[in-house]
Every structure is written in C-alpha cells, then in structure tokens.
Design a protein around this motif. Structure first.
Motif, short mmCIF file in Angstrom:
data_model
loop_
_atom_site.label_atom_id
_atom_site.label_comp_id
_atom_site.label_asym_id
_atom_site.label_seq_id
_atom_site.Cartn_x
_atom_site.Cartn_y
_atom_site.Cartn_z
N LEU A 97 3.54 0.63 3.00
CA LEU A 97 3.21 -0.29 4.07
C LEU A 97 2.89 -1.61 3.38
O LEU A 97 2.03 -1.69 2.51
CB LEU A 97 2.02 0.20 4.89
N LEU B 181 1.84 -5.46 3.83
CA LEU B 181 1.20 -6.37 4.76
C LEU B 181 1.35 -7.79 4.23
O LEU B 181 0.97 -8.05 3.08
CB LEU B 181 -0.31 -6.07 4.88
N ALA C 98 -4.18 6.10 1.36
CA ALA C 98 -3.60 4.77 1.18
C ALA C 98 -4.04 4.21 -0.16
O ALA C 98 -5.24 4.13 -0.43
CB ALA C 98 -4.09 3.85 2.31
N VAL D 81 -5.45 -2.56 7.10
CA VAL D 81 -4.64 -1.43 6.63
C VAL D 81 -5.06 -0.12 7.29
O VAL D 81 -4.23 0.59 7.87
CB VAL D 81 -4.74 -1.31 5.09
N MET E 170 -8.43 -4.04 3.74
CA MET E 170 -8.22 -2.59 3.90
C MET E 170 -8.91 -2.11 5.17
O MET E 170 -8.34 -1.37 5.97
CB MET E 170 -8.78 -1.83 2.68
N CYS F 228 1.49 5.00 0.70
CA CYS F 228 0.87 5.91 1.67
C CYS F 228 1.56 7.28 1.66
O CYS F 228 2.78 7.35 1.51
CB CYS F 228 1.01 5.35 3.09
N TYR G 16 4.23 -6.83 9.24
CA TYR G 16 4.36 -5.57 8.52
C TYR G 16 5.77 -5.49 7.96
O TYR G 16 6.73 -5.85 8.64
CB TYR G 16 4.26 -4.38 9.47
N PRO H 212 -3.76 0.95 -2.46
CA PRO H 212 -3.29 -0.43 -2.55
C PRO H 212 -2.86 -0.76 -3.98
O PRO H 212 -3.53 -0.39 -4.94
CB PRO H 212 -4.53 -1.25 -2.16
N SER I 56 -4.31 0.23 10.94
CA SER I 56 -2.85 0.35 11.17
C SER I 56 -2.41 1.79 10.93
O SER I 56 -1.68 2.37 11.73
CB SER I 56 -2.07 -0.56 10.21
N VAL J 82 0.85 -1.18 0.00
CA VAL J 82 0.00 0.00 0.00
C VAL J 82 0.89 1.24 0.00
O VAL J 82 1.73 1.40 0.89
CB VAL J 82 -0.92 0.01 1.25
#
Ligand code: AMP
Ligand code: GLY
Length: 429
Positions: free
Chosen positions: A275, A277, A211, A257, A253, A206, A291, A213, A260, A204
C-alpha cells in the motif's frame, strides 16, 4: 533447481529492481521476468507476454503460465494486472502472489472510489468533489481555486500511470483540464483543493494483517526542474527522507495507514502487497493525496540498493500472511535515483535511440532499466518514456545525489531528458 522459483510481472524499472533484489536472495533459485526489459536479461529468463498485462485474457494467460512453470511466488509490479485480477486468477489456481486482489486494487484503479473510501473512513485528505457533469465542473473548479490562491487540482478518475493529474495554476487552466479529461472519454473527474506542503511517498508492505512501513522516499513528479511542467510517473527519488521526524510517521500510520487497512478488511478486501500512500505534510498534519497498490516507480529503485536483508523473505512472508517477525535491515546512508527519460516524455517519447551505457559505473552505482530493448544488431536502445533509473548509494543524501549525477553524465543517451534537481528540496528539510 534448488531454491524458489519467482516470477516478476512487469517490464519497467521497478521490476528490474525487484528482480535484482530477489536474485540476490540465497533462497531464490530462479527469477522469471514477464516480460522484463533489456536490463533484466542477466538476472533470469524472460517470458514474452503476447497479450500484454492489462486485460482479463492476459492475466488468465499469465496465471496459467505461472502454474505451468511451477512458480513458487509471483510478484506483481504494475497496477494494470492487479486491476485486471491477476492475483485473483493466481489464487484460484492455489498459487502464492505478492499483490492485492482486484477488489483491494480498486483503491488505485479509480480515484473517485479512493476519494469515497477516504471520506468513509475519515482519512485526512484534500476536500474534493467527484462529478460526471461537464456542465457543473467549471463552477467547482472556480470554488476550489478561490480557496487556494487560484490553484486547483483536477484528476481524471481512471488509471493513468500517474499522469492523469493536473495541478492548475488558476481556474482557467483547471477548467481546461476538466474539458480535456471529458474530451478524452473520462467518465468522471475528481476536482480538489490544492494542498501546499512537502510531499513524501510512504510504502507499506502488508500481509492482510500486519503493516510494515519502509523508509520514506521523496519522488519528483513534475517533468522539469523546480517542480514545473506536466506530471510524470516520477523523474527521480531520494531515500530515506525525514521531513517530519518519528512523530510524523507515527501520525501517518495512525491516521492514514491503519484506518485504511482496517477499512479494507471491514469491506471484505484485506490488503496483501504494497500500500503506497502519497502524503502531503501540511501545517495541519499529513494529508493523503492518493493510494497506489504497488511499489512506487522510481521509489523502489532508491530503496532496494539500501536493503541489507533478504527481499524474498519479505515479499514471500507478506504473500503468505507471515509478516510478523520479518524485520528488514537497511544499509546506513542514502540512495538517489535519477531517471533518464526519452525526449518527448511524458508526451509520446522518441524511441530507438542508441544508448552507450558503460558496464562499470562504480561500486555504489546500479542502473535499473525501464524502457530499453536491443536492436537487431544487439545494441541497447530506448524503447519507452522513462528509460533508465540511475541509482547511487552514499554516506549521506548529498553524496548519493552527486554519485547518481556523475553516473548519469557518463551515460551517452542523445536527447535524454533528466531533471537536475533531484533531492535538492529534501536536503533542505
Ligand atoms: P496523484 O496521482 O493523485 O498522487 O497526483 C499526482 C501528483 O499531483 C501528486 O504526487 C502531487 O504532487 C500532486 N497533487 C495531487 N493532489 C494534490 C493536491 N490536492 N494538492 C497539491 N498537489 C497535489
Ligand atoms: N512514482 C510514483 C508512482 O509510482 O506512482
């Protein structure tokens, strides 16, 4: 020079892929690789990094170099310079960087911290116990093993380039992994319940607020076919994969996500960068395994050949907090990346082996270098564990995988270790 000057930090396959994508941007004038590898030489100048990338001194040196060279954007590939505070050092000089601050990067730098964070924000993950007590760890191993048909997972807490994890088949193997981690000087180990399911990598992008994906990727972490053998940094990838359908991604998500990113913001460490995952799709929904705070390697190698839009726009937009409105476009079809690793990997690799890499392997094939160098005679030689990431794009997963293996078979690299089943599981989903 017209166009932006970008510095890519790192010397692996991921950084070759980043530089390759950035160099294609009409907005980029120069890509400097710090330090890059033999494969990046035709993309831009290489900056030797005499202090390495992982210490406070090395990141201070790199930040000063970036400023001296009037770099417009620094893209940080690996986790070590992030954990050592490179982005903070750059920010202190008023420079723009794609990557998280040291505080945000702690999610990867410490597995114990990451587990605590997941538990704090009720992010679905495997049950786990973190302990620094070697004398108690054995009982914990036994308890988790009893819950999952004997299987149990042991993770060394510190950064280990993806290799500090043992998925043990039984409690005896689990106890041995704990003993090995403490013997190796690890202060804490995370012992956790084994989760069965399909595993995917969700990356993702950011900017601290938004965010975005990227398409899901399947990695193959174990060294040998059939997911046997020790963990590696990743032996091959396929993108895009879709084991869950759109609801699955939406659920990941919503449940993983966004909480987080919100948690990080609440703790005063907003996340800029990738990020990443590691998710297991279980019958009870997605569970977060780990992570990472950077692009996956070799996940990124299977994504950039599919990227149809401007990589600079995406990364620079994220670095400047302006991701809203950036919509990456993707080529139709699939991309597979097959890693050619050195003999011995993930243990100590044999290096210095001459590689005969044909210049033209076809229009849809790109070979990203990782551990490569030139010897005194200018020949391409292996210089690390994972050596080449051979990618091919095709109209579907089947043809992408076939194209990558065809190219692999045309590369003469004596002793190379290659998994022959990349993408096989994904093609059954
Ligand atoms: P990590 O570095 O934590 O992602 O672990 C490396 C690999 O170990 C993952 O990609 C999984 O394949 C495997 N793994 C980690 N945790 C678990 C778990 N709780 N259950 C099953 N496999 C796991
Ligand atoms: N391929 C997994 C990782 O980059 O950690």
């Amino acid at each position: 020079m017209s166009g932006a000057r970008v510095m890519v930090v790192g010397g692996g396959g991921r950084e070759h892929a980043l530089a390759w994508a950035l160099a294609r941007s009409p907005r980029v004038g120069e890509v400097i690789l710090a330090p890059g590898n033999a494969g990046t030489a035709d993309l831009g100048p290489r900056l030797a990094t005499p202090l390495g990338l992982a210490t406070p001194e090395s990141v201070a040196w790199l930040a000063a170099e970036a400023e001296r060279r009037a770099v417009d954007l620094v893209v940080v590939g690996p986790e070590a310079p992030l954990a050592a505070g490179l982005v903070d050092a750059l920010a202190a000089r008023g420079m723009v960087a794609y990557g998280p601050s040291r505080a945000a990067a702690e999610l990867e730098a410490s597995k114990a911290h990451a587990k605590g964070f997941m538990q704090r924000y009720a992010i679905p993950t495997a049950d786990a116990v973190t302990t620094d007590r070697a004398d108690l760890a054995g009982e914990v191993v036994d308890a988790f093993a009893a819950r999952a048909g004997g299987r149990v997972v042991v993770k060394a807490s510190g950064l280990a380039a993806g290799k500090g994890v043992t998925v043990a088949r039984d409690a005896v193997e689990g106890r041995a992994a704990v003993a090995a981690a403490f013997a190796a000087g690890e202060r804490e180990v995370v012992i956790e319940e084994f989760l069965a399911g399909d595993e995917v990598s969700l990356l993702v992008v950011c900017d601290g607020h938004h965010a975005l994906p990227l398409p899901l990727v399947e990695d193959h972490k174990a060294a040998f076919d059939g997911d046997e053998g020790p963990m590696t940094g990743g032996m091959g990838t396929l993108a895009p994969v879709d084991p869950w359908g759109p609801e699955g991604l939406g659920e990941a998500m919503r449940r993983v996500v966004l909480p987080s990113l919100e948690g990080l913001r609440d703790e005063g460490r907003p996340f800029v960068g990738t990020l990443f995952l590691g998710l297991m799709l279980t019958p009870d929904g997605p569970r977060l395994l780990e992570y990472n705070v950077r692009f996956g390697d070799p996940e990124l190698q299977a994504l950039v050949p599919l990227l149809a839009s401007d990589a600079f726009e995406l990364l620079d937009g994220a670095a400047r907090g302006r991701l809203a409105g950036v919509r990456p476009a993707w080529r139709p079809g699939s991309c597979a990346c097959v890693v050619m690793a050195a003999e011995g990997y993930p243990g100590p690799p044999t290096t210095g082996v001459a590689i005969d890499l044909p210049a033209d392997l076809g229009r849809d094939v790109v070979v990203f270098h990782a551990g490569t160098a030139r010897d005194a005679a200018g020949r391409l030689v292996s210089a690390g564990g994972r050596v080449l990431g051979v990618t091919a794009v095709g109209p579907d997963a089947e043809s992408a995988v076939a194209g990558a293996y065809e190219a692999v078979d045309r590369i003469a690299f004596p002793g190379a270790h290659v998994r022959r089943d990349i993408g096989r599981r994904a093609r059954r989903w």
